[in-house]
Design a protein around this motif. Structure first.
Motif, PDB file in Angstrom:
ATOM      1  N   ARG A 246       0.885  -1.255   0.009  1.00  0.00           N
ATOM      2  CA  ARG A 246      -0.205  -0.207   0.026  1.00  0.00           C
ATOM      3  C   ARG A 246       0.959   1.224  -0.082  1.00  0.00           C
ATOM      4  N   GLN A 247       1.966   1.208   0.778  1.00  0.00           N
ATOM      5  CA  GLN A 247       3.008   2.487   0.789  1.00  0.00           C
ATOM      6  C   GLN A 247       3.306   3.023  -0.430  1.00  0.00           C
ATOM      7  N   TYR A 248       3.528   1.719  -1.269  1.00  0.00           N
ATOM      8  CA  TYR A 248       4.184   2.097  -2.520  1.00  0.00           C
ATOM      9  C   TYR A 248       3.157   2.051  -4.057  1.00  0.00           C
ATOM     10  N   GLY A 249       1.960   2.009  -3.636  1.00  0.00           N
ATOM     11  CA  GLY A 249       0.688   1.745  -4.855  1.00  0.00           C
ATOM     12  C   GLY A 249       1.022   0.733  -5.470  1.00  0.00           C
ATOM     13  N   ILE A 250       1.575  -0.589  -4.698  1.00  0.00           N
ATOM     14  CA  ILE A 250       1.787  -1.904  -5.348  1.00  0.00           C
ATOM     15  C   ILE A 250       0.315  -2.724  -4.829  1.00  0.00           C
ATOM     16  N   LEU A 251      -0.252  -3.319  -5.852  1.00  0.00           N
ATOM     17  CA  LEU A 251      -1.548  -4.120  -5.612  1.00  0.00           C
ATOM     18  C   LEU A 251      -1.091  -5.345  -5.048  1.00  0.00           C
ATOM     19  N   VAL A 252      -2.219  -5.996  -4.107  1.00  0.00           N
ATOM     20  CA  VAL A 252      -2.002  -7.143  -3.434  1.00  0.00           C
ATOM     21  C   VAL A 252      -2.962  -8.052  -4.238  1.00  0.00           C
ATOM     22  N   VAL A 253      -2.510  -9.146  -4.911  1.00  0.00           N
ATOM     23  CA  VAL A 253      -3.268 -10.177  -5.510  1.00  0.00           C
ATOM     24  C   VAL A 253      -3.238 -11.628  -4.872  1.00  0.00           C
ATOM     25  N   CYS A 254      -4.172 -11.960  -4.242  1.00  0.00           N
ATOM     26  CA  CYS A 254      -4.385 -12.914  -3.497  1.00  0.00           C
ATOM     27  C   CYS A 254      -5.108 -14.175  -4.396  1.00  0.00           C
ATOM     28  N   ASP A 255      -4.119 -15.477  -4.653  1.00  0.00           N
ATOM     29  CA  ASP A 255      -4.310 -16.494  -5.249  1.00  0.00           C
ATOM     30  C   ASP A 255      -5.020 -17.552  -4.431  1.00  0.00           C
ATOM     31  N   GLU A 256      -6.417 -17.721  -4.628  1.00  0.00           N
ATOM     32  CA  GLU A 256      -7.036 -18.371  -3.903  1.00  0.00           C
ATOM     33  C   GLU A 256      -7.673 -19.708  -4.696  1.00  0.00           C
ATOM     34  N   VAL A 257      -7.300 -20.036  -5.753  1.00  0.00           N
ATOM     35  CA  VAL A 257      -7.524 -20.752  -6.518  1.00  0.00           C
ATOM     36  C   VAL A 257      -7.732 -22.239  -5.854  1.00  0.00           C
ATOM     37  N   LEU A 258      -6.671 -22.545  -4.785  1.00  0.00           N
ATOM     38  CA  LEU A 258      -6.960 -23.671  -3.949  1.00  0.00           C
ATOM     39  C   LEU A 258      -7.726 -23.314  -2.666  1.00  0.00           C
ATOM     40  N   ASN A 259      -7.327 -22.236  -1.955  1.00  0.00           N
ATOM     41  CA  ASN A 259      -7.487 -21.931  -0.782  1.00  0.00           C
ATOM     42  C   ASN A 259      -8.815 -21.260  -0.435  1.00  0.00           C
ATOM     43  N   LEU A 260      -9.682 -21.210  -1.674  1.00  0.00           N
ATOM     44  CA  LEU A 260     -10.912 -20.436  -1.333  1.00  0.00           C
ATOM     45  C   LEU A 260     -11.752 -21.517  -0.420  1.00  0.00           C
ATOM     46  N   ARG A 261     -11.577 -22.794  -0.705  1.00  0.00           N
ATOM     47  CA  ARG A 261     -12.194 -23.740  -0.078  1.00  0.00           C
ATOM     48  C   ARG A 261     -11.953 -23.584   1.731  1.00  0.00           C
ATOM     49  N   GLN A 262     -11.203 -22.922   2.216  1.00  0.00           N
ATOM     50  CA  GLN A 262     -10.837 -22.642   3.448  1.00  0.00           C
ATOM     51  C   GLN A 262     -12.187 -21.852   4.243  1.00  0.00           C
ATOM     52  N   SER A 263     -12.960 -21.246   3.642  1.00  0.00           N
ATOM     53  CA  SER A 263     -14.228 -20.696   4.382  1.00  0.00           C
ATOM     54  C   SER A 263     -15.293 -20.353   3.419  1.00  0.00           C
ATOM     55  N   TYR A 264     -16.409 -20.136   4.008  1.00  0.00           N
ATOM     56  CA  TYR A 264     -17.689 -19.447   3.219  1.00  0.00           C
ATOM     57  C   TYR A 264     -17.183 -18.263   2.411  1.00  0.00           C
ATOM     58  N   HIS A 265     -16.280 -17.384   2.917  1.00  0.00           N
ATOM     59  CA  HIS A 265     -15.920 -16.136   2.468  1.00  0.00           C
ATOM     60  C   HIS A 265     -14.447 -16.274   1.973  1.00  0.00           C
ATOM     61  N   GLY A 266     -13.820 -17.330   1.904  1.00  0.00           N
ATOM     62  CA  GLY A 266     -12.602 -17.550   1.242  1.00  0.00           C
ATOM     63  C   GLY A 266     -11.470 -17.434   2.322  1.00  0.00           C
ATOM     64  N   ALA A 267     -10.060 -17.493   1.889  1.00  0.00           N
ATOM     65  CA  ALA A 267      -9.178 -17.494   2.736  1.00  0.00           C
ATOM     66  C   ALA A 267      -8.461 -16.065   3.102  1.00  0.00           C
TER      67      ALA A 267
END
Length: 452
Positions: A246-267
């Motif tokens: 955030r400090q440097y204007g860099i985006l955060v991309v979360c890969d939840e292809v596998l880990n979306l199954r961790q909860s109703y709302h995702g990882a």
């Protein structure tokens, strides 16, 4: 032909059927199959059909499936609501050059569930989802580079592959991990464009992101990398990654292809991460090919071509095909909060039982994972990152022996990868897994480095 094999009476089947198919496969495929991830010991096991939590192979053997096509099948095999919905759909057509209402319905479900997703685009695979998420970050920021976690698997896009398969002889120092190319001939500019971060190293993440901030479009972040050991992230590490980005204007991309199954709302939601983009796949397709890129409206606007040429054009012949959309919607609708809670309770009980057996026998193993995911390590202490989870030759042999033991007992346990549960499993299946593990420990000597 396979239909000829399936017609054979069970008594006529033998261990030779998979070997015979593999021999045929070797005449048309470079290594006998079309996926490098297919386990072969010494030949692949060819499947005839799936039955809920179980697989039946062409040799007539039935196995409890802890792979579920690499965590894709959250309901196991042959989930009746999905089969019924897809069967009804097939007569209406399987793909069109025009949109259908089905894609909107699945998109609405995912936008409603995943806090970070306000808008979404569908593709065909997890690899595509990660690739277009990276491209979207580049289009949004105007920068080419990415940072990613050492050892994390993100599919087959060159930049996402870098650093996923390093070894002690190639991965470099702890302070400056190397973006090891995934294959010979990878252009030098790929490694030059990737900054590798060690998982759970907060200070290192801050330092390395800051040092390359002017060229980084995004940090590609798997909340719990499977190849990295299926280890939960330290809150301080996730905070360091997000805050520095955030400090440097860099985006955060979360890969939840596998880990979306961790909860109703995702990882991401589970671990308190607020990404700009999420890559999804696997469970959202109900057993059919799928991938998705979702995120905030301000970032997803790069895909918008309604007023002229989009900053990032994205399409695909089979993207948002109605079969995957309907199967995904029906499968995900069945994954209620109660269904996720039941899976997590089974996972917690299994991990606790296995940990108890390890402690009782003072065995040289540990177990990691969360929700419906678990992984057993032939280690004395729980790894904290890819380097600590990396298997030596002796450790790899131990895991191979464990997989063989499980297979003889009627369970398919992935070797060196995440194992997973499905809603088709029962409490008796969980007890069976734990019992087989305990009997495996009973066959082995007390591990070196521990005493009774």
């Amino acid at each position: 032909m396979l239909h000829e094999i399936s017609a054979l009476p069970s008594a006529a089947l033998s261990e030779a059927q998979s070997a015979r198919l593999f021999a045929r496969g070797r005449t048309v495929f470079p290594d006998g199959t079309t996926r490098a991830t297919v386990e072969r010991d010494p030949t692949p096991r060819y499947v005839l059909r799936g039955e809920g939590a179980y697989l039946v192979d062409v040799d007539g053997q039935r196995f409890l499936d802890l792979n579920n096509n690499f965590t894709t099948l959250i309901h196991g095999h042959g989930f009746a609501p999905t089969i019924d919905a897809v069967t009804r759909l097939l007569r209406d057509g399987t793909c069109f050059s025009h949109p259908t209402a089905h894609e909107i319905e699945l998109a609405e479900l995912l936008v409603d569930r995943i806090p970070a997703v306000e808008q979404i685009r569908f593709v065909n695979t997890g690899t595509e989802a990660v690739m277009f998420a990276i491209k979207a970050a580049r289009a949004f920021t105007g920068r080419p580079g990415i940072a990613k976690i050492e050892g994390a698997y993100h599919g087959s896009y060159d930049w996402a592959e870098a650093g996923q398969g390093g070894t002690p002889s190639t991965w470099g120092s702890a302070e400056a991990p190397v973006a090891v190319p995934a294959y010979a001939g990878t252009p030098d500019l790929v490694a030059d464009g990737v900054v590798i971060l060690r998982f759970n190293d907060a200070d290192g993440a801050r330092r390395r992101i800051a040092a390359s901030a002017d060229r980084l479009a995004c940090v590609l972040f798997d909340p719990m990398p499977s190849r990295g050991g299926l280890i939960p992230p330290d809150p301080g590490f996730t905070a360091a990654v997000v805050e520095t980005a955030r400090q440097y204007g860099i985006l955060v991309v979360c890969d939840e292809v596998l880990n979306l199954r961790q909860s109703y709302h995702g990882a991401s939601a589970r671990y308190g991460i607020e990404p700009d983009l999420i890559a999804a796949g696997k469970i959202i397709g109900g057993g059919f090919p799928v991938g998705a890129i979702g995120g905030s409206r301000r970032v997803m606007r790069v895909f918008d071509g309604s007023a002229g040429r989009a900053k990032l054009a994205q399409g695909g012949t089979f993207s948002a095909n109605p079969v995957s959309m309907v199967a995904g919607r029906v499968s995900m609708e069945a994954m209620s909060e109660a269904a996720f809670a039941r899976l997590e309770a089974m996972g917690d009980r299994l991990r606790a039982t296995i940990a108890g057996a390890i402690k009782l026998r003072q065995a040289n193993y540990v177990i990691s994972g969360a929700a419906s995911l678990f992984r057993i390590h032939p280690k004395q202490t729980l790894p904290r990152d890819y380097r600590q989870a990396y298997l030596s030759a002796d450790e790899a042999a131990l895991m191979k022996a464990m997989s063989r033991f499980f297979r003889k007992e009627g369970i398919l346990l992935p070797s060196g990868a995440a194992a997973c549960l499905s809603t088709a499993m029962s409490d008796a299946d969980i007890d069976k897994i734990a019992d087989v593990f305990e009997r495996f420990l009973a066959t082995a000597p007390v591990s070196e480095g521990r005493t009774k």
